[in-house]
Design a protein around this motif. Structure first.
Motif, PDB file in Angstrom:
ATOM      1  N   SER A  56       0.851  -1.186   0.000  1.00 25.38           N
ATOM      2  CA  SER A  56       0.000   0.000   0.000  1.00 25.38           C
ATOM      3  C   SER A  56       0.891   1.242   0.000  1.00 25.38           C
ATOM      4  O   SER A  56       2.015   1.206   0.497  1.00 25.38           O
ATOM      5  N   THR A  57       0.345   2.318  -0.540  1.00 25.57           N
ATOM      6  CA  THR A  57       1.152   3.555  -0.611  1.00 25.57           C
ATOM      7  C   THR A  57       1.263   4.158   0.787  1.00 25.57           C
ATOM      8  O   THR A  57       0.371   3.999   1.611  1.00 25.57           O
ATOM      9  N   THR A 137      -8.185  10.717   4.563  1.00 26.53           N
ATOM     10  CA  THR A 137      -7.275  10.034   3.641  1.00 26.53           C
ATOM     11  C   THR A 137      -8.069   9.159   2.687  1.00 26.53           C
ATOM     12  O   THR A 137      -7.707   8.994   1.517  1.00 26.53           O
ATOM     13  N   ASP A 141      -7.541   8.691  -1.174  1.00 25.84           N
ATOM     14  CA  ASP A 141      -6.942   7.456  -1.694  1.00 25.84           C
ATOM     15  C   ASP A 141      -7.667   6.262  -1.067  1.00 25.84           C
ATOM     16  O   ASP A 141      -7.226   5.714  -0.065  1.00 25.84           O
ATOM     17  N   ASN A 142      -8.788   5.895  -1.658  1.00 26.73           N
ATOM     18  CA  ASN A 142      -9.633   4.863  -1.056  1.00 26.73           C
ATOM     19  C   ASN A 142      -8.970   3.495  -1.081  1.00 26.73           C
ATOM     20  O   ASN A 142      -9.136   2.707  -0.157  1.00 26.73           O
ATOM     21  N   ASN A 143      -8.177   3.223  -2.138  1.00 23.74           N
ATOM     22  CA  ASN A 143      -7.475   1.937  -2.221  1.00 23.74           C
ATOM     23  C   ASN A 143      -6.584   1.689  -1.016  1.00 23.74           C
ATOM     24  O   ASN A 143      -6.499   0.576  -0.517  1.00 23.74           O
ATOM     25  N   PHE A 144      -5.892   2.760  -0.581  1.00 26.90           N
ATOM     26  CA  PHE A 144      -4.994   2.649   0.566  1.00 26.90           C
ATOM     27  C   PHE A 144      -5.758   2.160   1.797  1.00 26.90           C
ATOM     28  O   PHE A 144      -5.333   1.229   2.483  1.00 26.90           O
TER      29      PHE A 144
END
Lengths: 187, 187
Positions: A56-57, A137, A141-144
């Motif tokens: 993850s970023t 956040t 950036d929902n993927n994170f």
């Protein structure tokens, strides 16, 4: 007067049953297979969790997510080692370390790493919830956020398998200390 | 053919030692006193921790500090109950619940509440460190930060005593399951 070779659990003046009867060998095998399965599951889930969090970023910016990664990676390595030790024990019918040392090693590591895992997941979960609520956040950036939730959930499942192993290790050690064998003899 | 009244650990055809020999009664008393001390220490530290965190300003705004309070308060109540149960056992020489149930109750609660405590302290510590670093809460209200650190530290000491109790409970339960008594007979 007990003989100097008496083990705890020996009954003076009685014929002792063989050290490992056929039934207790079967029991040891069954418990070893269950432990092997638990170790393998624990390895898979903690490895998956550490991969998820590390891909993850911006996970490196947060102490809590670094802790989630570190705890899961440590438990993954430990579970892999224990998986090999279990396979070794099933194939060779002897423990890797001397038996008593092996049982203490298993129990102590299971217990301490269990506490480490639950601490890491709690810190990670706290951080994830805070990021969602306070800093937004997740809207950026929902993927994170999804990755972190999945990582914590996977780690928690890994912890459950580790906690079950802990109970098995504790009982194995206590039985060994009491009777000189890991399981009660069956008469 | 084992008799229907045989307990695990019974040796068929051998005279059994008395159920509780003088030496094992002394051992039971000694372990009960150690457990009483551990419970009492655990109670004092978790109570102090929950008081410290609840008297600090703005602790209710944070999920993590609320968790620290809740976990410490739950463990304080549990430790107080276990302290009374230990005193009851030492004075009356019988357990509060039926013996096997009591041993399972102790072990299961010790294990689960240990995980809860370490999770709460980790979440609380993560939040405290974040507040110091990111939000500068500590430069505005230094007392609050000191109170939270002390609360987490007290809770952690309480957890250490609980973790030692867990090991004792696990061994007591395993010995009871194996031999029908909590401690190995001494011959």
């Amino acid at each position: 007067m007990p003989s100097p070779n008496a083990r705890p659990g020996d009954i003076i003046g009685c014929r002792q049953p063989p050290f490992h009867s056929t039934v207790s060998i079967q029991k040891i095998r069954r418990i070893n297979s269950i432990l092997l399965l638990l170790r393998l599951l624990s390895f898979c889930f903690t490895l998956a969790s550490s991969i998820f969090v590390s891909t993850s970023t911006s996970w490196l910016d947060s102490d809590s997510f670094r802790l989630v990664f570190a705890a899961n990676a440590i438990v993954a390595v430990y579970s892999l080692f224990q998986t090999s030790a279990s396979v070794h024990e099933i194939v060779r019918e002897s423990t890797l370390l001397p038996e008593l040392l092996q049982l203490w090693f298993d129990f102590a590591h299971d217990q301490v790493l269990g506490y480490l895992m639950v601490a890491a997941e709690a810190a990670g979960m706290g951080e994830a919830v805070r990021k969602r609520r306070e800093i937004d956040t997740c809207t950026v950036d929902n993927n994170f956020c999804i990755q972190v939730y999945i990582a914590v959930a996977l780690g928690f499942v890994g912890f459950i398998f580790l906690a079950i192993s802990t109970v098995v290790s504790a009982f194995r050690l206590a039985f060994f200390l009491l009777s000189g064998s890991r399981f009660p003899h069956v008469y």
